[in-house]
Design a protein around this motif. Sequence first.
Motif, short mmCIF file in Angstrom:
data_model
loop_
_atom_site.label_atom_id
_atom_site.label_comp_id
_atom_site.label_asym_id
_atom_site.label_seq_id
_atom_site.Cartn_x
_atom_site.Cartn_y
_atom_site.Cartn_z
N GLY A 158 0.73 -1.22 0.05
CA GLY A 158 0.17 -0.11 -0.05
C GLY A 158 1.07 1.42 0.04
N PRO A 159 0.25 2.46 -0.06
CA PRO A 159 1.02 3.60 -0.25
C PRO A 159 1.75 3.88 1.16
CG PRO A 159 -1.29 3.93 -0.85
CD PRO A 159 -1.23 2.74 -0.21
N ALA A 160 3.17 4.39 0.93
CA ALA A 160 4.02 4.72 1.82
C ALA A 160 3.82 6.27 2.16
CB ALA A 160 5.51 4.26 1.39
N ALA A 161 2.89 6.72 2.87
CA ALA A 161 2.66 8.20 3.06
C ALA A 161 2.21 8.28 4.61
CB ALA A 161 1.34 8.50 2.33
N GLY A 162 2.34 9.79 5.02
CA GLY A 162 2.11 9.86 6.14
C GLY A 162 3.43 9.39 7.25
#
Length: 262
Positions: free
Chosen positions: A64-68
């Motif tokens: 999944g997205p690597a964000a925050g």
Amino acid sequence: MARLAESFDALRRDGDRFTITAPEAWAQGRTLYGGMTMALAHEAARRYFDDLPPLRSAQCVFVGPAAGRVHFLPGILRKGRSTTMVAVEAVSDDGPVLRASFVFGSSRDSAVAVEAPGLPEVSTPDEAIPLFATGNERAPGFTANFDMRLGGGAQGVSGGEPMMATWAKFRDPPGGDPVSALLALADAPPPAAITRFPQVAPLSSVTWHIDLVARPEEVDGWHLLRAEAEHSGEGMTTQDMKLWREDGQLLAIGRQNIAIFA
């Protein structure tokens, strides 16, 4: 431009995990690009376990997205006399990001030797053309940290052969651990299948396997990354990858599976 080691330095240990706020300078859309996420996972592994031998191989699934805020949780899979296998799970506050396994192995005497392939015939970095036009807003944001030039194969969205031989280097010396820097560099160019895209479109790495043939002492200069799409269809493409130093030493061999939305 952002210096790679500064992002590594921002990785903070909290008990059995390492946490970082995803650095925007290394983002691709709403997520860190795969090479940066993998490099951070390697940093977490080598910082958590003392005296690891050299990295020999790594495999990962991008979930999944690597964000925050992103958290990296390392764990031992197996520790032998010469080989240590480490798993790293990455999660954000919104869900799973990555699952990776790293194989670290000491050198052993062997009667078997096979010479690694040398550089293919390509243009030199000085002769090669820029991979992205200056100010191209369609290029992912993280690419501003690299100088990338097409030494062989076809340009993206050209209809040419599905192969790209890209000269790449960090615009600012990366610093930090050279193996982590190599992982970040090895995933910087776009996939070879982009040559067959009818127009610029999103894409996302799904899996990546990389074997290190030689341990880099530094990753400051030019490196050639050759990627060739072996199959594309039904929204996926699979490619073979090799990475050399400018002097012709092969450093890594890899395979990648990528979701494409074109």
